[in-house]
Scaffold this motif. Structure first.
Motif, short mmCIF file in Angstrom:
data_model
loop_
_atom_site.label_atom_id
_atom_site.label_comp_id
_atom_site.label_asym_id
_atom_site.label_seq_id
_atom_site.Cartn_x
_atom_site.Cartn_y
_atom_site.Cartn_z
N THR A 43 42.99 57.70 53.35
CA THR A 43 41.76 58.38 52.94
C THR A 43 40.69 57.30 52.86
OG1 THR A 43 42.06 58.04 50.58
CG2 THR A 43 43.06 60.01 51.51
N PRO A 44 39.43 57.70 52.78
CA PRO A 44 38.37 56.67 52.75
C PRO A 44 38.28 55.92 51.43
CG PRO A 44 37.53 58.82 53.47
CD PRO A 44 38.87 59.06 52.90
N ASP A 45 39.22 56.11 50.53
CA ASP A 45 39.08 55.50 49.21
C ASP A 45 39.64 54.09 49.13
OD1 ASP A 45 38.01 57.88 48.33
OD2 ASP A 45 40.01 58.70 48.00
N ILE A 46 39.68 53.44 50.28
CA ILE A 46 40.25 52.09 50.32
C ILE A 46 39.58 51.16 49.33
CG2 ILE A 46 40.57 50.11 51.82
CD1 ILE A 46 40.58 52.08 54.11
N TRP A 47 38.25 51.32 49.24
CA TRP A 47 37.54 50.39 48.37
C TRP A 47 38.02 50.47 46.94
CZ3 TRP A 47 34.47 52.84 44.67
CH2 TRP A 47 34.23 54.21 44.90
N LEU A 48 38.48 51.68 46.54
CA LEU A 48 39.03 51.81 45.18
C LEU A 48 40.33 51.00 45.07
CD1 LEU A 48 38.55 55.45 43.92
CD2 LEU A 48 38.00 53.31 42.74
N SER A 49 41.16 51.13 46.14
CA SER A 49 42.41 50.36 46.11
C SER A 49 42.12 48.88 45.99
CB SER A 49 43.22 50.58 47.39
OG SER A 49 43.30 51.92 47.67
N ILE A 50 41.06 48.45 46.70
CA ILE A 50 40.74 47.02 46.67
C ILE A 50 40.34 46.60 45.27
CG2 ILE A 50 39.16 45.27 47.54
CD1 ILE A 50 39.06 46.82 50.15
N ILE A 51 39.53 47.44 44.64
CA ILE A 51 39.10 47.07 43.28
C ILE A 51 40.31 47.02 42.36
CG2 ILE A 51 37.77 47.84 41.29
CD1 ILE A 51 35.70 48.91 43.24
N ILE A 52 41.20 48.02 42.48
CA ILE A 52 42.37 48.01 41.61
C ILE A 52 43.24 46.79 41.91
CG2 ILE A 52 44.47 49.26 40.97
CD1 ILE A 52 42.95 51.83 41.57
N GLY A 53 43.41 46.53 43.22
CA GLY A 53 44.18 45.33 43.59
C GLY A 53 43.58 44.09 42.99
N GLY A 54 42.25 44.00 43.04
CA GLY A 54 41.57 42.85 42.46
C GLY A 54 41.81 42.75 40.97
N LEU A 55 41.79 43.92 40.29
CA LEU A 55 42.02 43.90 38.84
C LEU A 55 43.42 43.39 38.53
CD1 LEU A 55 40.26 47.19 37.68
CD2 LEU A 55 39.50 44.82 37.39
N ILE A 56 44.39 43.85 39.35
CA ILE A 56 45.77 43.39 39.13
C ILE A 56 45.83 41.87 39.31
CG2 ILE A 56 48.11 43.45 40.06
CD1 ILE A 56 47.65 46.37 40.68
N ALA A 57 45.16 41.41 40.38
CA ALA A 57 45.17 39.98 40.63
C ALA A 57 44.55 39.23 39.45
CB ALA A 57 44.40 39.67 41.91
N MET A 58 43.47 39.80 38.91
CA MET A 58 42.84 39.14 37.76
C MET A 58 43.80 39.05 36.59
SD MET A 58 38.99 40.62 37.65
CE MET A 58 37.85 40.38 38.98
N LEU A 59 44.51 40.18 36.36
CA LEU A 59 45.47 40.20 35.26
C LEU A 59 46.52 39.11 35.46
CD1 LEU A 59 45.27 42.27 33.00
CD2 LEU A 59 47.31 43.38 33.96
N ALA A 60 47.06 39.07 36.69
CA ALA A 60 48.07 38.05 36.98
C ALA A 60 47.48 36.66 36.82
CB ALA A 60 48.59 38.24 38.40
N GLY A 61 46.23 36.52 37.26
CA GLY A 61 45.57 35.22 37.13
C GLY A 61 45.46 34.80 35.67
N VAL A 62 45.14 35.76 34.82
CA VAL A 62 45.01 35.43 33.40
C VAL A 62 46.35 35.01 32.83
CG1 VAL A 62 44.52 36.42 31.15
CG2 VAL A 62 42.98 36.88 33.05
N VAL A 63 47.42 35.70 33.25
CA VAL A 63 48.75 35.32 32.78
C VAL A 63 49.05 33.87 33.20
CG1 VAL A 63 51.22 35.76 33.02
CG2 VAL A 63 49.63 37.66 32.78
N ILE A 64 48.73 33.59 34.46
CA ILE A 64 48.99 32.24 34.97
C ILE A 64 48.21 31.20 34.17
CG2 ILE A 64 48.42 30.76 36.93
CD1 ILE A 64 49.40 32.91 38.76
N VAL A 65 46.96 31.53 33.87
CA VAL A 65 46.16 30.60 33.09
C VAL A 65 46.78 30.38 31.72
CG1 VAL A 65 43.96 30.36 31.92
CG2 VAL A 65 44.01 31.04 34.30
N LYS A 66 47.20 31.48 31.10
CA LYS A 66 47.84 31.37 29.79
C LYS A 66 49.04 30.43 29.85
CE LYS A 66 46.04 33.69 26.40
NZ LYS A 66 44.76 33.34 27.01
N LEU A 67 49.81 30.62 30.93
CA LEU A 67 51.01 29.79 31.10
C LEU A 67 50.62 28.33 31.26
CD1 LEU A 67 54.06 29.60 31.63
CD2 LEU A 67 53.60 30.05 34.02
N SER A 68 49.64 28.10 32.11
CA SER A 68 49.26 26.71 32.36
C SER A 68 48.65 26.06 31.14
CB SER A 68 48.26 26.64 33.51
OG SER A 68 48.89 27.00 34.71
N GLN A 69 47.98 26.85 30.33
CA GLN A 69 47.35 26.28 29.15
C GLN A 69 48.37 25.83 28.11
OE1 GLN A 69 44.62 29.40 28.24
NE2 GLN A 69 42.89 28.37 29.20
#
Lengths: 363, 547
Positions: free
Chosen positions: A40-66
């Motif tokens: 469906t044309p809602d790809i851009w929504l998937s991208i935003i959600i994917g980005g949010l997931i990546a951000m979440l994972a990124g924050v976890v990684i930062v927490k770990l590294s800190q």
């Protein structure tokens, strides 16, 4: 005056590294990869959600590294898991980066053969590219960072210029209906869009070099935020111009789109060369940072100098890059690497963080 | 399963290529491992001081003999023996013909020693005790600004050769008085012909370090200007001055400059160009990493930014460090004109720098590889004009570019009127004839001409040369890989610049690292009202320019 090579990274330099790392093949393939799943044309929504997931994972990684100041993942993995298990994990991570870097090289060569240089042998292109990359990498992290900062504005300006041009063939109806089939298809696409955000894992290593590790969270959010904007723009303009059905049938939909834009009267008639230029620059940045990180993995696991491993990895990356027989295998490899990344850098850090907290609590 | 693995096993070719991948850079880097500026070990121990040994005895004949021996057969040393005043006390004045100021010696030194001393005898006889001591001469007789005493023959020799005069007395202490009679042949401080501005001060440096430091002092009188003198050159010693503003320049930077200069062990330093090449960070780089200029205003503004200037006796070119690429594209005029023209001209220069580096290579890649990317009509007309050209585009470009470089080199050394003729003959006649003869296409001539003009638009001559060299490399990249080659070359260039430092400052600053503060004086030249701070990249002690 300190004339040493290794400067600490400012927050904004960290953002640049993450952004340049993430932007890679995605610009060219993401619309198709996502459209195949979402339909469906809602790809851009998937991208935003994917980005949010990546951000979440990124924050976890930062927490770990800190938890381990001044240490990179390669060093503290042995603290968490013990010497041998940590070493094994490091090798897997190194393998991931080697594979990623090979995928970049090969994708670059394939696109070049398809659109720019028909008769040129792959090996010549790949070798020249690797040598240029190597020349930068031996300059260390500070040279890499400076190059990233230099290239980024060029990329962004040209990208948005092209995006602006594609407004000419943009048709808002191709993007309708929004959520016509509900959220289901959108979520189906999230997995493939999340793969395009591979690159935030560099925070496992960068936090150790940051001047102000407390701002690592901010860095990771911005570092992923910028690619989200660029990817969403790409998806909108590609889908808007070619419609979902058109996109699925194309290997490199973004290039096809740019090829179809014509602005007669200005010096060039077609602008895919511009897109390819910035895309090659982005591939270069991703290649360089993966090469560097992989070599750093060896160096820090074995507590040796970095340079010999940079040399050692060159033929390895080259051979892996030439393993896929055709472009479908390349995409399969790319997907495999992405999935491995998902496991390694989304789920594993949570586990490691748990262990580290437990251990930290005990001592 | 096994078949799949087997089909993916790399062939021998791939393995061999993999070997090449690693071998070439490894060998190259082995060869070039000594290119980076290595921190030299702390400068060697000062040559052993011979302090106790005295060459002079205070007996005139003996001392003169010593000096004559030291000079051997050289004819231009002049020894003038005379008696002080009316007394019979012998004295001798030594100087080297030509480089000493004869008028000063005749009118002031000899006259006062012979006549005025005699005249003074009559009036104040009680003050004068014979034999006359050197102290008395220094205190009452010698009307010379610069005086010092030395006690070794070697020192006397160097001072004499620098144009100073030596005075020896009979029956006196073992020291020799050196009188500052150096005569300098200088020219006036006119506008340097290599850096001409439409608007701005017309002051340039000349060959005398004395005049040059004076010029700096005049313009920085209130600014805490510090000038440190160092002598360089093992065999031919020369004065060198390091100038900086004390409460602005970074002390570590000054120290680093000093260290690098003190490590120079060359017997003769002709020009600051020698110093530039000996202290730069990377001698393999095509880029000039140190700015050299003849303009006073350029040096003064550099000092105000917290940079350090290096002046050498005998050359009008002053070095300023650190230098970034951006500085080479700036002209002092950017600041004298209002900010809007200043900014536009700067953008134009960046564009010119890009064209002069990448112009011909883009031409090659579009003509030879990607005809599809240029508009069809243009492609057709190019094909039309190129149809008679027998060469591939690389050869075509090379012919014209090399001819142009020769033309430029030839025109450089000719007297002005002939230089212009050469330009007309070369540019118009050869270009036109080459097109007529079908060796090159007309579009090619346009590309080469635009490229050449662009490279003239770069204010610093040596930066222009760097871009000219790079243009040729870019052309070869383009001939091999087309547009891909141009991108690769651009990445290589960026990588090189990213790695390059000039005295601890990244060569590509202020572009990178991002410092918005410094971007006011980058591609845009912000209004002076907004430029309140000194560049951050120089790590100045005193960041505020104005409130």
């Amino acid at each position: 005056m300190k004339f040493n090579n290794q400067e600490s990274l400012t927050t904004q330099q960290t953002v640049m590294i993450i952004t340049n790392f993430i932007l890679g093949i995605g610009i060219l393939t993401l619309p198709r990869a996502a459209a195949e799943k979402v339909k469906t044309p809602d790809i851009w929504l998937s991208i935003i959600i994917g980005g949010l997931i990546a951000m979440l994972a990124g924050v976890v990684i930062v927490k770990l590294s800190q938890q381990f100041p001044k240490k990179t993942f390669y060093e503290y993995s042995q603290d968490i898991l013990g010497k041998w298990l940590g070493c094994l994990l490091n090798l897997i991570v190194v393998g991931y980066f080697v594979a990623m870097s090979s995928v970049m090289l090969r994708a670059m060569a394939e696109v070049n053969i398809l659109f720019l240089l028909e008769g040129t042998p792959r090996w010549a292109m790949i070798i020249a590219f690797m040598w240029v990359g190597f020349y930068l990498v031996i300059g260390g992290l500070s040279a890499i960072t400076r190059l990233f900062q230099l290239i980024f504005p060029i990329t962004v300006i040209i990208f948005f210029m092209i995006a602006g041009m594609s407004l000419k063939v943009f048709d808002i109806n191709h993007l309708r209906p929004v959520l016509g089939l509900g959220l289901g298809p959108v979520l189906k696409g999230v997995q493939s869009t999340a793969l395009s955000f591979g690159g935030f894992e560099i925070m496992l290593f960068l936090v150790a070099f940051m001047r102000d590790p407390k701002k690592a969270n901010k860095a990771v959010l911005f570092g992923i935020g910028i690619p989200v904007i660029i990817y969403v723009t790409t998806a909108l303009m590609v889908i808007g111009a070619l419609s979902v059905d058109g996109v699925i049938s194309l290997t490199w939909p973004t290039i096809t789109l740019i090829k179809s834009i014509e602005f007669p009267g200005i010096f060039f008639e077609r602008y895919e060369s511009l897109l390819l230029v910035i895309w090659m620059m982005e591939i270069f940045t991703t290649f360089v940072i993966t090469h560097y990180t992989a070599a750093m993995g060896f160096a820090q696991s074995f507590k040796k100098e970095l340079r010999p491993f940079l040399y050692f990895l060159m033929p390895v990356i080259y051979i892996v890059a030439l393993l896929p027989v055709d472009i479908n295998e390349l995409f399969a490899l790319s997907n495999g690497v992405g999935n491995a990344g998902l496991v390694l850098f989304v789920f594993l850090p949570i586990v490691l963080l748990g262990i580290a907290k437990l251990r930290g609590g005990r001592t | 399963m096994w078949n799949i693995i087997a089909s993916h096993l790399p062939s021998w070719e791939v393995l061999f290529q993999a070997l090449i991948v690693v071998a070439v850079p490894y060998l190259l880097s082995r060869m070039m491992s000594k290119t980076q500026y290595a921190d030299h070990p702390p400068s060697k121990e000062e040559s052993m001081e011979v302090t106790s040994q005295r060459d002079f005895t205070g007996k005139l004949n003996h001392d003169l003999e010593q000096v004559k021996n030291e000079f051997g057969q050289q004819a231009d040393i002049n020894i003038r023996s005379f008696c002080l005043g009316h007394s019979t006390q012998q004295a001798a004045l030594l100087f080297v013909n030509g480089i000493s100021d004869r008028e000063l010696i005749d009118q002031h030194i000899l006259k006062s020693l012979m006549c005025d001393l005699a005249y003074g005898d009559n009036h104040q006889a009680e003050n004068v005790t014979y034999p006359i001591t050197k102290q008395y001469l220094k205190d009452h007789v010698l009307a010379v600004g610069v005086i010092k005493e030395v006690d070794r023959v070697a020192d006397v020799k160097t001072e004499l050769l620098r144009g100073h005069a030596a005075l020896m007395l009979d029956n006196s202490t073992s020291k020799v008085i050196i009188l500052g009679t150096r005569k300098e042949i200088t020219r006036s401080a006119g506008e340097p012909s290599s850096e001409i501005l439409v608007r701005g001060p017309r002051m340039g440096f000349n060959e005398s370090i004395c005049d040059n430091t004076t010029l700096l002092r005049q313009h920085g009188e209130k600014a805490d200007l510090t000038i440190v003198q160092i002598r360089v050159g093992e065999r031919v010693e020369k004065e060198l001055a390091i100038a900086y503003i004390k409460d602005v320049a970074d002390e570590d930077l000054v120290q680093e400059v000093r260290n690098r200069i003190e490590n120079i062990t060359l017997d003769d330093i002709q020009d600051t160009g020698y110093i530039e090449q000996l202290i730069e960070d990377n001698f393999l780089s095509p880029f000039p990493q140190i700015q050299s200029t003849e303009r006073l205003d350029r040096v003064v503004s550099a000092l105000m930014e917290g940079r350090v200037a290096i002046l050498l006796d005998g050359t009008p070119f002053v070095l300023t460090v650190p230098t970034t690429f951006n500085m080479l594209l700036q002209s002092p005029e950017d600041y004298y004109e209002r900010w809007i023209p200043g900014t536009l001209v700067r953008i134009l220069r960046y564009f010119a720098a890009f064209v002069s580096t990448f112009g011909p290579s883009l031409y090659i890649s579009f003509i030879s590889f990607h005809q599809g990317l240029i508009p069809t009509k243009l492609a057709l007309s190019i094909a039309d004009t190129r149809s008679g050209v027998p060469f591939p585009s690389l050869i075509e470009v090379l012919i014209m570019e090399v001819a142009l470089e020769i033309l430029r080199e030839a025109g450089l050394r000719l007297p002005k009127p002939i230089g212009q003729t050469i330009g007309i003959v070369g540019g118009l006649v050869i270009g036109e004839a080459a097109v007529q003869a079908g060796i090159v296409s007309p579009l090619m001539v346009i590309v080469v001409a635009v490229t050449a003009i662009s490279s003239f638009a770069i204010p610093q001559y040596n930066a222009g040369i760097a871009l000219r060299i790079l243009r040729f490399i870019a052309m070869f990249f383009a001939a091999i890989f087309g547009l891909y080659g141009v991108v690769l070359f651009f990445l290589l260039l960026c990588s090189h610049m990213a790695k390059l430092n000039s005295f601890g400052v990244p060569y590509i600053s202020p572009a990178v690292p991002y410092r918005l503060q410094d971007w006011k004086d980058f591609i845009v030249r912000a209004p002076l009202k907004l430029m309140k701070r000194r560049p951050k990249m120089m790590k100045t002690n005193n960041p505020i320019r104005k409130e």
